[in-house]
Design an enzyme around this catalytic site. Structure first.
Site, PDB file in Angstrom:
ATOM      1  CD  GLU A   1      -2.583   5.608   6.820  1.00  0.00           C
ATOM      2  OE1 GLU A   1      -2.600   5.645   5.584  1.00  0.00           O
ATOM      3  OE2 GLU A   1      -1.654   5.078   7.467  1.00  0.00           O
TER       4      GLU A   1
ATOM      5  N   GLY B   1       3.078   2.608  10.706  1.00  0.00           N
ATOM      6  CA  GLY B   1       4.022   3.705  10.519  1.00  0.00           C
ATOM      7  C   GLY B   1       4.798   4.062  11.775  1.00  0.00           C
TER       8      GLY B   1
ATOM      9  CD  GLU C   1      -3.221  -2.146   7.427  1.00  0.00           C
ATOM     10  OE1 GLU C   1      -2.274  -2.511   6.741  1.00  0.00           O
ATOM     11  OE2 GLU C   1      -3.703  -0.992   7.365  1.00  0.00           O
TER      12      GLU C   1
ATOM     13  N   GLY D   1       3.121  -0.988   4.225  1.00  0.00           N
ATOM     14  CA  GLY D   1       3.151   0.429   3.888  1.00  0.00           C
ATOM     15  C   GLY D   1       4.571   0.869   3.553  1.00  0.00           C
TER      16      GLY D   1
ATOM     17  CG  ASN E   1      -1.709   1.249   1.393  1.00  0.00           C
ATOM     18  OD1 ASN E   1      -1.778   2.072   0.469  1.00  0.00           O
ATOM     19  ND2 ASN E   1      -2.325   1.433   2.550  1.00  0.00           N
TER      20      ASN E   1
ATOM     21  CB  SER F   1       5.779  -1.618  11.745  1.00  0.00           C
ATOM     22  OG  SER F   1       5.425  -0.274  12.030  1.00  0.00           O
TER      23      SER F   1
ATOM     24  CG  HIS G   1      -5.663   2.079   5.307  1.00  0.00           C
ATOM     25  ND1 HIS G   1      -5.167   3.014   6.185  1.00  0.00           N
ATOM     26  CD2 HIS G   1      -4.682   1.162   5.131  1.00  0.00           C
ATOM     27  CE1 HIS G   1      -3.931   2.668   6.519  1.00  0.00           C
ATOM     28  NE2 HIS G   1      -3.612   1.549   5.899  1.00  0.00           N
TER      29      HIS G   1
ATOM     30  CE  LYS H   1      -0.004   3.273   4.796  1.00  0.00           C
ATOM     31  NZ  LYS H   1       0.174   3.384   6.245  1.00  0.00           N
TER      32      LYS H   1
HETATM   33  P1  13P Z   1       3.362   0.631   7.595  1.00  0.00           P
HETATM   34  O1  13P Z   1       3.857  -0.676   7.016  1.00  0.00           O
HETATM   35  O2  13P Z   1       4.077   1.816   7.068  1.00  0.00           O
HETATM   36  O3  13P Z   1       3.292   0.558   9.091  1.00  0.00           O
HETATM   37  O4  13P Z   1       1.835   0.787   7.086  1.00  0.00           O
HETATM   38  C1  13P Z   1       0.947  -0.249   7.247  1.00  0.00           C
HETATM   39  C2  13P Z   1      -0.305   0.042   6.498  1.00  0.00           C
HETATM   40  O5  13P Z   1      -1.079   0.900   6.882  1.00  0.00           O
HETATM   41  C3  13P Z   1      -0.560  -0.707   5.270  1.00  0.00           C
HETATM   42  O6  13P Z   1      -1.849  -0.505   4.790  1.00  0.00           O
END
Ligand code: 13P
Length: 254
Positions: free
Chosen positions: A100, A176, A170, A237, A10, A216, A98, A12
């Site tokens: 976010e 992140g 997640e 991510g 992903n 992560s 998601h 983003k």
């Molecule tokens: P990270 O791998 O950067 O923690 O993000 C995870 C994520 O939100 C994937 O959709």
């Protein structure tokens, strides 16, 4: 029986079209020795890079996904993208719900449900994200939050639809932050999700549904996560933005 693993990137809000081309070329090169019969690989670039990435992936066994979409086919919805548009550009999958989107853009379980229905009616496979915040985990609400996301998100979907989708756990506190859930912490929730699915669609159907872990994920922790019975892959991510780390995750996730 373990399900076929999936490693999904992903991206983003990262990657201009030019950067996206370079990243895809790097990933394809570094995964040239991977047997794609043993692992599904997916990329979810930002909307503006979808067609460039689709072109590079043409004829390759790598899936393309949108990171979000509206549930209507078209209309006066400034700034939105429809399922028809995602299909046309070559997407087979779409990420829905998601954290976010939920945290910053007002996504709710009710809109998630509309989007899931729209994905199915347009032949897109949804990847539904669920997960708790740190506050909710500390208040022992992890399971109730996830149960509500599943109950409301999957409301009214048929067994066939539920069986054909992909879920992603997640934990928001692990996204992140560099703070991965331990394989045991993740497995506990994955097992809960699988139990919920068993009640919803029966054991046989539930056994076929992939539940990815996201938060992560890195080359160093993918093996420990994948060793767990109910973890079927990663939604990655940050580490999906570098060809080397993403390729390593694909290889070590096998
Ligand atoms: P990270 O791998 O950067 O923690 O993000 C995870 C994520 O939100 C994937 O959709």
């Amino acid at each position: 029986m373990k399900r076929k693993p999936m490693i999904a990137g992903n991206w983003k809000m990262h990657m201009t079209t030019k950067e996206a081309r370079e990243l895809v070329a790097g990933i394809l090169e570094q995964t040239s020795d991977v047997n794609f019969d043993r692992v599904d690989v997916l990329m979810a670039p930002p909307f503006t890079a979808l067609s460039a990435v689709a072109e590079l992936l043409s004829g390759r066994p790598v899936f393309l996904a949108g990171q979000n979409m509206h549930w209507e086919e078209k209309g006066a919805f400034t700034g939105e993208i429809s399922p028809v548009m995602l299909k046309e550009v070559g997407c087979s999958h779409v990420i829905i719900g998601h954290s976010e989107r939920r945290q910053y853009f007002g996504e709710m379980n009710e809109t998630v449900n509309k989007k899931l229905r729209a994905a199915f009616s347009h032949g897109l496979t949804p990847i539904l994200c669920v997960g708790e915040s740190l506050e909710q985990r500390e208040a022992n609400q992890t399971f109730s939050v996830i149960e509500e996301e599943l109950d409301k998100g999957l409301n009214g979907l048929t067994t066939e639809q539920v069986q054909s989708m992909i879920l992603a756990y997640e934990p928001i506190w692990a996204i992140g932050t560099g703070k991965t859930a331990s394989p045991e912490q993740a497995e506990e929730v994955h097992a809960f999700i699988r139990g919920w699915l068993e009640k919803r669609v029966g054991k046989e159907a539930a056994d076929a549904i992939r539940v990815l872990y996201g938060g992560s994920v890195k080359p160093e922790n993918i093996e420990g996560l994948m060793a767990k019975e109910s973890i079927d892959g990663g939604l990655v991510g940050g580490a999906s933005l570098k060809a080397e780390s993403f390729a390593q995750i694909v290889k070590r996730g096998l």
